[in-house]
Design an enzyme around this catalytic site. Structure first.
Site, PDB file in Angstrom:
ATOM      1  N   ASP A 205      -6.303  -6.065   5.599  1.00  0.00           N
ATOM      2  CA  ASP A 205      -7.429  -5.573   4.809  1.00  0.00           C
ATOM      3  C   ASP A 205      -8.383  -6.729   4.501  1.00  0.00           C
ATOM      4  OD1 ASP A 205      -8.992  -3.956   3.283  1.00  0.00           O
ATOM      5  OD2 ASP A 205      -7.485  -3.476   1.783  1.00  0.00           O
TER       6      ASP A 205
ATOM      7  N   ASP B 197      -2.898 -17.727   4.853  1.00  0.00           N
ATOM      8  CA  ASP B 197      -3.945 -18.485   4.149  1.00  0.00           C
ATOM      9  C   ASP B 197      -4.700 -19.427   5.087  1.00  0.00           C
ATOM     10  OD1 ASP B 197      -1.264 -20.030   2.263  1.00  0.00           O
ATOM     11  OD2 ASP B 197      -1.815 -20.289   4.348  1.00  0.00           O
TER      12      ASP B 197
ATOM     13  N   TYR C 122       0.814  -1.215   0.000  1.00  0.00           N
ATOM     14  CA  TYR C 122       0.000   0.000   0.000  1.00  0.00           C
ATOM     15  C   TYR C 122       0.850   1.269   0.000  1.00  0.00           C
ATOM     16  CZ  TYR C 122      -4.121  -2.762   1.075  1.00  0.00           C
ATOM     17  OH  TYR C 122      -5.140  -3.653   1.026  1.00  0.00           O
TER      18      TYR C 122
ATOM     19  N   LYS D 151       2.743 -14.202   5.675  1.00  0.00           N
ATOM     20  CA  LYS D 151       3.070 -15.202   4.645  1.00  0.00           C
ATOM     21  C   LYS D 151       4.594 -15.327   4.592  1.00  0.00           C
ATOM     22  CE  LYS D 151       1.121 -17.013   1.540  1.00  0.00           C
ATOM     23  NZ  LYS D 151       0.652 -18.424   1.400  1.00  0.00           N
TER      24      LYS D 151
END
Ligand code: NAP
Length: 422
Positions: A309, A285, A164, A231
């Site tokens: 988000d 995930d 972002y 991740k």
């Protein structure tokens, strides 16, 4: 402290006192001035309804001993009308800083050249580095889960870094070609010709201040665990580094309060020592799956911008969706609470939509300033209104045998419950 600001259009209420900061804590007078931004589209409808509910709960809890003196601040279309086309006036930034605690409705991002989202501008200008989203279930709210009451999670999403940050180079541009050449020739990177390129900065500073805030929250609110979501298996030096810095903060700054998951098994045979907070981490995930199947295992989540988000909206959907999910953007002390949905322009000025997202952002705000009795009155009144099946249109379409109320009538129903009415 003590600086007297003079504003062009903002009028500080005369009888209120400003919140100040002493050491690491807010000092909240009994008659604080809090800022509010009405917002665009449905903003005026949900703001006027919510203001009435907050004031009613405060009056009921403190009988006039405590009272908020509201100070209107301007952003978005209303600001543009007052400040000759300026959507985000400088004095609004100054007032948000000076008042420390504010709440805002949704804002339109004007379509067309060069406008950054006002929300993004606000976060960047004020360095509101943590987006805080509590997600909990209120009895009676329609949910796709079998046991939605197990959801009680507060997400701390890093607001300033990650993909972002806006460090992006469009395919075909000179800057893109220059960077591609550097990456290939100097660093041996391989990727397809003409790839668009983006940079994902994740710093120790940005990660640690976010995780620090999440752990402090867990301590202050006696939450049993903080989960770092990342991740890191794929993005080792960004997301993996976030995880490592998170554990570093936990061990270096909160040692007496915490146990890591590794220590739990190596030193405590899997038995959580009394009064400690478990620090664990999960891959992003699998986290989406776990939050649906075993939400009771999670209390506070600390994660980076993009994961946060996605996770915030996915989790909100489990307990009623964006019409009800509250949120706040915060730096160390300054906090701007906000409805998490947009301006829903097709419903503007129809007195129709659900005010709950803003309403519960206000509950968060009351908790933040330590007025927990008033917050609790709203938390208790809400399920009572749900039990009557008197709801706004969005919930009505998910519930059998409900009565559809307007925004203001829904607020009235909550106020009646706060005041102990039938
Ligand atoms: P939106 O305003 O959130 O509306 C999307 C849909 O969500 C609405 O059509 C409505 O669904 C539902 N919804 C939103 N708020 C609701 C409420 N209070 N009660 C019940 N249902 C509600 O998203 P958008 O249409 O994508 O965005 C519109 C504008 O808002 C854009 O200018 C965008 O930039 C801005 N925006 C601002 C913020 C913010 O200020 N924080 C956040 C997001 C978007 P149904 O149509 O199914 O009834």
């Amino acid at each position: 402290m003590g600086k007297i600001m003079t504003y062009q259009h903002i009028q500080l209420p005369e009888n209120g006192k400003k919140i100040s900061i002493s050491g690491n804590r807010l000092v909240v007078p009994d008659h604080p001035i809090l800022g509010y931004v009405e917002g665009d589209g449905i903003g005026p409808d949900i703001t006027s309804a919510s203001l009435r509910v907050w004031d009613a709960a405060i009056e009921k809890a403190y009988h006039g001993k405590r009272k908020v003196h509201w100070c209107e601040l301007y952003m978005g279309e209303k600001a543009a009308g007052i400040y000759s086309g300026v959507y985000f006036p400088q004095e609004t930034i100054e007032a948000i800083r000076e008042l420390v605690v504010s709440i805002k409705g949704p804002l339109t991002t004007p379509i067309g050249g060069g406008f950054r989202s006002l929300n993004v501008s606000l976060r960047q200008e004020m360095d509101l580095y943590a987006c805080v989203r509590p997600v909990r279930y209120y009895r009676g709210v329609p949910s796709p889960l079998q046991k939605p009451e197990e959801v009680d999670v507060v997400i701390f999403r890093e607001n300033t870094e990650d993909v972002y940050a806006g460090i992006e180079y469009e395919s075909g541009t000179d800057a893109n070609k220059k960077l591609a050449k550097f990456l290939r020739e100097e660093l041996g990177a391989e990727f397809f010709e003409d790839a668009g390129l983006g940079v994902k900065p994740i710093s120790a500073f940005g990660s640690k201040r976010l995780v620090r805030k999440a752990i402090q929250y867990a301590i202050d609110h006696q939450k049993p665990s903080v989960t770092l979501v990342h991740k890191g298996n794929i993005m080792k030096y960004t997301e993996g580094a976030f995880r490592n810095w998170g554990y570093e903060v936990a061990k270096e700054e909160f040692r007496p309060y915490i146990v890591t998951e590794e220590e739990l098994w190596e030193e405590h045979q899997g038995e959580m020592p009394d009064g400690k907070i478990l620090i664990k981490d999960r891959i992003a995930d699998i986290m989406f799956q776990l939050l649906q199947l075993r939400p009771a295992e999670f209390d506070v989540i600390a994660t980076m911008n993009l994961n946060g988000d996605y996770l915030s909206d996915a989790l909100a959907a489990e307990v009623g969706g964006v019409g009800i999910a509250p949120g706040a953007n915060m730096e160390d002390h300054v906090a701007v609470f906000e409805a998490t949905h947009g301006t829903a322009p097709k419903y503007a000025n129809q007195n129709k939509v659900n005010p709950s997202s803003l309403l519960f952002s206000g509950v968060m705000m009351l908790e933040y300033i330590g007025w927990t009795e008033a917050a609790q009155l709203i938390n208790d009144a809400f399920p009572a209104v749900m039990a009557d099946r008197t709801v706004t249109y969005d919930f009505a379409r998910l519930m059998d045998n409900s009565t559809t109320l307007s925004t203001s009538a829904f607020a009235d129903a909550i106020i009646r419950k706060i005041n102990g009415g039938a």
